[in-house]
Write a protein that holds these residues in place. Structure first.
Motif, PDB file in Angstrom:
ATOM      1  N   MET A   6     -12.675   0.729  -2.727  1.00  0.00           N
ATOM      2  CA  MET A   6     -12.191   0.224  -1.432  1.00  0.00           C
ATOM      3  C   MET A   6     -11.772   1.389  -0.559  1.00  0.00           C
ATOM      4  SD  MET A   6      -9.925  -3.156  -1.402  1.00  0.00           S
ATOM      5  CE  MET A   6      -9.702  -3.033   0.352  1.00  0.00           C
ATOM      6  N   LEU A  44      -5.158  10.846   0.116  1.00  0.00           N
ATOM      7  CA  LEU A  44      -6.344  10.072  -0.276  1.00  0.00           C
ATOM      8  C   LEU A  44      -7.548  10.750   0.371  1.00  0.00           C
ATOM      9  CD1 LEU A  44      -4.918   6.442   0.117  1.00  0.00           C
ATOM     10  CD2 LEU A  44      -5.077   7.820  -1.953  1.00  0.00           C
ATOM     11  N   GLU A 226      15.192   4.891   0.056  1.00  0.00           N
ATOM     12  CA  GLU A 226      14.139   3.872   0.177  1.00  0.00           C
ATOM     13  C   GLU A 226      14.044   3.297   1.586  1.00  0.00           C
ATOM     14  OE1 GLU A 226      16.996   3.582  -1.377  1.00  0.00           O
ATOM     15  OE2 GLU A 226      17.715   1.533  -1.547  1.00  0.00           O
ATOM     16  N   TYR A 229      11.962   5.816   3.450  1.00  0.00           N
ATOM     17  CA  TYR A 229      10.652   5.783   2.795  1.00  0.00           C
ATOM     18  C   TYR A 229       9.800   4.669   3.395  1.00  0.00           C
ATOM     19  CZ  TYR A 229       7.350   5.668  -1.168  1.00  0.00           C
ATOM     20  OH  TYR A 229       6.229   5.693  -1.948  1.00  0.00           O
ATOM     21  N   SER A 230      10.385   3.498   3.497  1.00  0.00           N
ATOM     22  CA  SER A 230       9.603   2.365   4.011  1.00  0.00           C
ATOM     23  C   SER A 230       9.418   2.413   5.528  1.00  0.00           C
ATOM     24  CB  SER A 230      10.257   1.039   3.604  1.00  0.00           C
ATOM     25  OG  SER A 230       9.944   0.780   2.243  1.00  0.00           O
ATOM     26  N   GLU A 233       6.537   4.731   5.980  1.00  0.00           N
ATOM     27  CA  GLU A 233       5.261   4.084   5.640  1.00  0.00           C
ATOM     28  C   GLU A 233       4.837   3.103   6.737  1.00  0.00           C
ATOM     29  OE1 GLU A 233       4.448   4.188   0.877  1.00  0.00           O
ATOM     30  OE2 GLU A 233       5.385   2.374   1.630  1.00  0.00           O
ATOM     31  N   ARG A 234       5.806   2.345   7.222  1.00  0.00           N
ATOM     32  CA  ARG A 234       5.471   1.364   8.277  1.00  0.00           C
ATOM     33  C   ARG A 234       5.005   2.053   9.548  1.00  0.00           C
ATOM     34  NH1 ARG A 234      10.530  -2.246   9.088  1.00  0.00           N
ATOM     35  NH2 ARG A 234       9.324  -2.909  10.899  1.00  0.00           N
ATOM     36  N   LEU A 237       1.520   3.494   9.045  1.00  0.00           N
ATOM     37  CA  LEU A 237       0.473   2.465   9.071  1.00  0.00           C
ATOM     38  C   LEU A 237       0.203   2.022  10.510  1.00  0.00           C
ATOM     39  CD1 LEU A 237       1.539   0.344   5.959  1.00  0.00           C
ATOM     40  CD2 LEU A 237      -0.600   1.618   6.199  1.00  0.00           C
ATOM     41  N   ALA A 291       9.274  12.295  -3.004  1.00  0.00           N
ATOM     42  CA  ALA A 291       9.117  10.901  -2.586  1.00  0.00           C
ATOM     43  C   ALA A 291       8.792  10.840  -1.090  1.00  0.00           C
ATOM     44  CB  ALA A 291      10.388  10.112  -2.891  1.00  0.00           C
ATOM     45  N   GLN A 294       5.293  11.715  -0.265  1.00  0.00           N
ATOM     46  CA  GLN A 294       4.391  10.599  -0.542  1.00  0.00           C
ATOM     47  C   GLN A 294       4.479   9.519   0.531  1.00  0.00           C
ATOM     48  OE1 GLN A 294       1.945  10.674  -2.535  1.00  0.00           O
ATOM     49  NE2 GLN A 294       2.590  12.647  -3.377  1.00  0.00           N
TER      50      GLN A 294
ATOM     51  N   PHE B  82       2.492  -1.848  -0.397  1.00  0.00           N
ATOM     52  CA  PHE B  82       3.647  -1.164   0.200  1.00  0.00           C
ATOM     53  C   PHE B  82       4.888  -2.017  -0.009  1.00  0.00           C
ATOM     54  CE2 PHE B  82      -0.165  -0.051   2.560  1.00  0.00           C
ATOM     55  CZ  PHE B  82      -0.149   1.320   2.402  1.00  0.00           C
ATOM     56  N   ARG B  83       5.990  -1.365  -0.375  1.00  0.00           N
ATOM     57  CA  ARG B  83       7.179  -2.142  -0.743  1.00  0.00           C
ATOM     58  C   ARG B  83       7.708  -2.974   0.424  1.00  0.00           C
ATOM     59  NH1 ARG B  83      11.781   0.348   0.453  1.00  0.00           N
ATOM     60  NH2 ARG B  83      13.013  -0.604  -1.180  1.00  0.00           N
ATOM     61  N   HIS B  84       7.511  -2.513   1.673  1.00  0.00           N
ATOM     62  CA  HIS B  84       8.049  -3.287   2.794  1.00  0.00           C
ATOM     63  C   HIS B  84       7.312  -4.616   2.992  1.00  0.00           C
ATOM     64  CE1 HIS B  84       4.865  -0.883   4.902  1.00  0.00           C
ATOM     65  NE2 HIS B  84       4.621  -2.071   5.428  1.00  0.00           N
ATOM     66  N   THR B 245      -4.253   4.247  -6.608  1.00  0.00           N
ATOM     67  CA  THR B 245      -4.383   3.471  -5.375  1.00  0.00           C
ATOM     68  C   THR B 245      -5.610   2.565  -5.450  1.00  0.00           C
ATOM     69  OG1 THR B 245      -3.378   5.293  -4.159  1.00  0.00           O
ATOM     70  CG2 THR B 245      -4.519   3.645  -2.841  1.00  0.00           C
ATOM     71  N   ARG B 249      -5.612  -1.419  -5.288  1.00  0.00           N
ATOM     72  CA  ARG B 249      -6.347  -2.076  -4.197  1.00  0.00           C
ATOM     73  C   ARG B 249      -7.395  -3.052  -4.728  1.00  0.00           C
ATOM     74  NH1 ARG B 249      -8.278   2.767  -0.231  1.00  0.00           N
ATOM     75  NH2 ARG B 249      -6.281   3.230   0.761  1.00  0.00           N
ATOM     76  N   LYS B 253      -6.883  -6.689  -3.630  1.00  0.00           N
ATOM     77  CA  LYS B 253      -7.625  -7.079  -2.435  1.00  0.00           C
ATOM     78  C   LYS B 253      -9.025  -7.566  -2.751  1.00  0.00           C
ATOM     79  CE  LYS B 253      -4.840  -4.408   0.616  1.00  0.00           C
ATOM     80  NZ  LYS B 253      -4.782  -3.434   1.684  1.00  0.00           N
ATOM     81  N   SER B 284       6.408   6.461  -7.267  1.00  0.00           N
ATOM     82  CA  SER B 284       6.192   5.951  -5.912  1.00  0.00           C
ATOM     83  C   SER B 284       4.826   5.298  -5.772  1.00  0.00           C
ATOM     84  CB  SER B 284       6.286   7.094  -4.897  1.00  0.00           C
ATOM     85  OG  SER B 284       7.428   7.883  -5.133  1.00  0.00           O
ATOM     86  N   LYS B 285       3.839   5.825  -6.496  1.00  0.00           N
ATOM     87  CA  LYS B 285       2.450   5.393  -6.276  1.00  0.00           C
ATOM     88  C   LYS B 285       1.889   4.588  -7.438  1.00  0.00           C
ATOM     89  CE  LYS B 285       2.038   7.129  -2.188  1.00  0.00           C
ATOM     90  NZ  LYS B 285       1.647   6.394  -0.983  1.00  0.00           N
ATOM     91  N   ILE B 310      12.923   2.824  -5.288  1.00  0.00           N
ATOM     92  CA  ILE B 310      11.596   2.328  -4.908  1.00  0.00           C
ATOM     93  C   ILE B 310      11.458   0.836  -5.224  1.00  0.00           C
ATOM     94  CG2 ILE B 310       9.103   2.525  -5.392  1.00  0.00           C
ATOM     95  CD1 ILE B 310      10.055   4.850  -3.750  1.00  0.00           C
ATOM     96  N   THR B 312      13.896  -1.393  -5.368  1.00  0.00           N
ATOM     97  CA  THR B 312      14.887  -2.272  -4.752  1.00  0.00           C
ATOM     98  C   THR B 312      14.177  -3.206  -3.774  1.00  0.00           C
ATOM     99  OG1 THR B 312      16.617  -0.626  -4.925  1.00  0.00           O
ATOM    100  CG2 THR B 312      16.931  -2.316  -3.271  1.00  0.00           C
TER     101      THR B 312
END
Ligand code: SF4
Lengths: 323, 443
Positions: A6, A44, A226, A229-230, A233-234, A237, A291, A294, B82-84, B245, B249, B253, B284-285, B310, B312
């Motif tokens: 993917m 990646l 965290e 971290y999020s 990431e958000r 994205l 962290a 990443q 993704f955790r969010h 990853t 995925r 997916k 983390s990954k 991570i 939580t």
């Protein structure tokens, strides 16, 4: 049957910010540092290029450090008592490619150095070291609005990264950064909407988005890591999906947050079960950094030479297969 | 992955015979999608359709349990990248590799160290999960070393050997303990699958190539070994990130069942710092289990803390019960410190108050788990809220004074609070590290 991998292709990308200006570019730096430019999620490489690797900036102060734990001060040695020697050691011995100088001495509680003296310090520092500079204020908003513009002027055309602009107080700094050809740190309190808003406000004043670096306000490992971290990431994205207003590189103040945690500081005598503080503090700083790398960190401001060495090696091995 | 009503409809006979009790196949399909009826109600559904529908109702990444009793733990059943987006559900297992060619005394020292690795953070216990014994020589020595391990740990075990002659007697020793066998590859998988089935063990499947790996997992599954972990072998860190990853995925997916298992990563790095950054990366990954060597307390503490962070739930910050907590022999004249019911705020204050050795009360106000500044901004940490807590917990009756210590960050609400409540406020330091000296000065 062959597995169909993917592969994710993104519309947007992170902007590239250049810190430092060489002679040819009107400055006096020996090198420049480029951050950002990612076309996908971190590391990646098979689906997206990452043209610039994450970079570590050593944190130095314009005064000897206050409230730094003994282990940390010991690791740097007696040079911390002379800010110029400290900065020079980071470059010559630790091979720093960029420094982050905090104008702590301007803070009313830490010597209340005048804006003129602070600017003088920057002029001298620029002569002592030839790497690009990140210049950050003392944390006292009122004082910083006097000090930072003069520092900008003292470093005119050196294309520094200066901060921080916040939502309630950004105009003065943006003006100074524009006038003297620098980049700016836009700081938002772990809030993606404020980060976006602030980037828009700053770019509306005429500073292009590729001259903004976002400080998402991190917490150290165990202290809210965290959340940042999020948020990172958000935001990343969203940027990759095409939203340029959050598509700036991230700066993370890893050292500052790590070295006030109990885990990095408290002695083994008091907490035998936690092991020796010398290693524990370094581990706290490198795990926090790893962290965040990443999560998409582009620029990490760090303190402990051992931690910087190990995270640099980590970045090196992460980037190996990018070629 | 869950199918939509329309997807399910396509698999039904489309005859609208009504035997299921619904007027049409489509109506039945819609209810199936909501899981409010069971597929058995339709007598005419094909075997093929049954299979697809059953598979779709399983989690995309299988939940695997390792070990038994108090130390058993689950990995897998993850739902997001993704955790969010939701949260990461099952903390990755962390274990330590012990080589069987070490001397008995050395193995004992390592096991003792592993047994010490348990830390309390924000009111929760952080633990390591596995001991992995690696065979380097004769089967006899492996069994001897295993007995030694069994005598001093209750953690779930990993048997690292591809030698059936060693594995069989080892598995006899830990029958029904749900161990992990590391690892089956293209050369030995049928033998190892047999062992895994016979001893109800979880089996690691390894190949460096994702194609081969998925083929192997399918084959082994067909043989009847269904509790698997996936390993893509020794690679560089970024290649590992890519593999982990892709596996996540493809499982989530593309509903690719042959990747629908948790992963395992072995970190072989002698420098503890370099080991720590690498393990941190896989925490983390998406790693399901991580095996490493370093057994230092400082290293484990940092990695277990990262895992806690991570994993939580981003929608539900760790919180404690709001109430008045006495610290030490608190009495009528003890100081009262106000904070939120966000775990991190409370425990940070607690540890400093304990360090000060001054008996005190901590009033934890219900801020729905928000930290001091966030709660203030969201109007969950207001003079009214604090007054409510004071009343609810009968604080005034327990004291001979009416003084409160407010966190430095919310000094701005002190005035209003004093005016409306009749309590007196002292503004405390912004950082809790300043509390011990502050408390010494006020008392
Ligand atoms: S019993 Fe089966 S075939 Fe008949 S209407 Fe219901 S779903 Fe359709």
């Amino acid at each position: 049957m062959a597995t169909q991998l993917m592969i994710e292709k993104w519309l947007g990308n992170v902007s590239t910010t250049t810190i430092g200006a060489t002679k040819a570019e009107g400055g006096t730096r020996a090198n420049v540092v480029k951050i950002g430019g990612e076309q996908g999620l971190p590391f990646l490489f098979q689906e997206a290029a990452m043209p610039n690797k994450p970079v570590i900036a050593f944190e130095v102060w314009d005064i000897p450090p206050v409230d730094w734990p003994d282990e940390l001060v010991k690791s740097l040695g007696s040079v911390v008592n002379d800010p110029f020697a400290w900065a020079e050691k980071c470059v010559s011995e630790y091979k720093a490619k960029i420094l982050c100088v905090r104008m702590q001495g301007a803070h009313p509680d830490f010597g209340n150095k005048s804006a003129d003296d602070s600017a003088k310090f920057i002029s001298q520092l620029l002569k002592k070291v030839s790497v690009p500079l990140i210049i950050v204020g003392s944390g006292d908003d009122q004082k910083d609005s006097q000090v930072l513009p003069l520092c900008c002027e003292a470093a005119k055309s050196e294309r520094c990264l200066v901060g921080s602009a916040v939502q309630e107080n950004y105009k003065t700094l943006v003006g100074a950064v524009l006038a003297d050809g620098h980049n700016i740190i836009a700081e938002s309190p772990i809030d993606i909407n404020i980060a976006k808003q602030l980037n828009i406000l700053i770019s509306d004043m005429g500073l292009s988005l590729d001259r903004i670096v976002i400080n998402p306000t991190i917490g150290a490992l165990g202290y809210g890591l965290e959340y940042a971290y999020s948020i990172m990431e958000r935001a990343r994205l969203a940027a990759l999906a095409g939203d340029k207003t959050v598509g700036s590189p991230f700066i993370c103040f890893v050292g500052q947050e790590t070295w006030r945690t109990k885990e990095a500081m408290i002695s083994q005598k008091e907490f035998p079960a936690w092991g020796p503080e010398a290693q524990r503090g370094v581990a706290w700083e490198i795990v926090t950094a790893a962290a965040l790398i990443q999560a998409g960190a582009d620029l990490l401001v760090m303190r402990h030479p051992k931690a910087v060495e190990k995270v640099n090696k980590y970045i090196g091995s992460l980037m190996e297969s990018s070629l | 992955m869950a199918l939509s009503g329309l997807d399910i409809y396509k698999l039904l006979p489309k005859t609208n015979c009504r035997e299921c009790g619904f007027a049409t196949c489509l109506a039945f399909a819609m209810q199936l999608a909501k899981k409010s009826v069971s597929l058995e109600k339709c007598p005419y559904v094909s075997e093929e359709a049954k299979k697809i529908l059953e598979a779709s109702s399983q989690p995309p990444i299988k939940l695997i349990t390792l070990g038994t009793g108090e130390t058993k733990f689950d990995v897998g059943n993850e739902a997001v990248m993704f955790r969010h987006e939701e949260k990461f559900h099952h903390e990755c297992g962390i274990g330590f590799i012990i080589e069987d060619n070490l001397k008995d005394a050395e193995i004992k020292v390592l096991l003792n160290k592993i047994n010490q690795l348990s830390f309390e953070r924000v009111g929760l216990q952080l633990n390591v999960n596995l001991v992995a014994l690696k065979q380097n020589g004769q089967a006899g020595r492996f069994i001897e070393a295993l007995k030694l391990v069994l005598s001093s740990t209750s953690l779930p075990l990993v048997l690292m050997s591809d030698n059936v002659a060693a594995l069989r007697p080892a598995l006899e020793l830990i029958r029904d303990k749900k161990p992990l066998i590391y690892q089956a590859n293209k050369n030995n998988f049928s033998e190892l699958a047999k062992l895994a089935i016979e001893f109800k063990a979880v089996l690691v499947v390894q190949d460096t190539d994702l194609d081969v790996l998925s083929g192997l997992a399918q084959e082994i599954n067909k043989l009847g070994a269904v509790d698997l972990l996936l390993d893509t072998g020794k690679k560089s860190i970024s290649e590992k990130i890519w593999d982990l990853t892709q596996i996540r995925r493809l499982a989530l997916k593309k509903s690719n069942r042959s990747f629908g298992y948790p992963t395992i990563v072995i970190v072989e790095e002698n420098d503890p710092y370099e080991e720590a950054v690498e393990v941190a990366t896989y925490i983390s990954k998406y790693a399901g289990v991580i095996l490493m060597k370093g057994i230092e307390a400082w290293e484990s503490l940092s990695l277990l803390t990262l895992r806690q962070n991570i994993y939580t739930d981003p929608q539900k910050p760790l919180q404690i019960e709001p109430k008045l907590y006495p610290v030490g022999q608190a009495g009528k004249s003890s100081p009262v410190l106000v904070t939120t019911n966000f775990s991190l705020s409370y425990y940070t204050v607690l540890s400093e108050v304990e360090a000060s050795k001054i008996p005190s009360y901590i009033l934890s106000v219900d801020t729905e788990g928000m930290s001091v500044l966030t709660a203030w901004a969201a109007e969950k940490f207001t003079p009214g809220k604090i007054s409510d807590s004071l009343n609810q917990f009968g604080v005034a009756d327990m004291l001979s004074h009416k003084n409160l210590i407010m966190p430095g960050y919310v000094a701005m609400i002190s005035g209003e609070f004093e005016d409306t409540s009749g309590w007196k406020i002292t503004v405390g330091p912004k950082e809790s590290a300043g509390l011990p000296s502050f408390l010494k000065n006020v008392s």
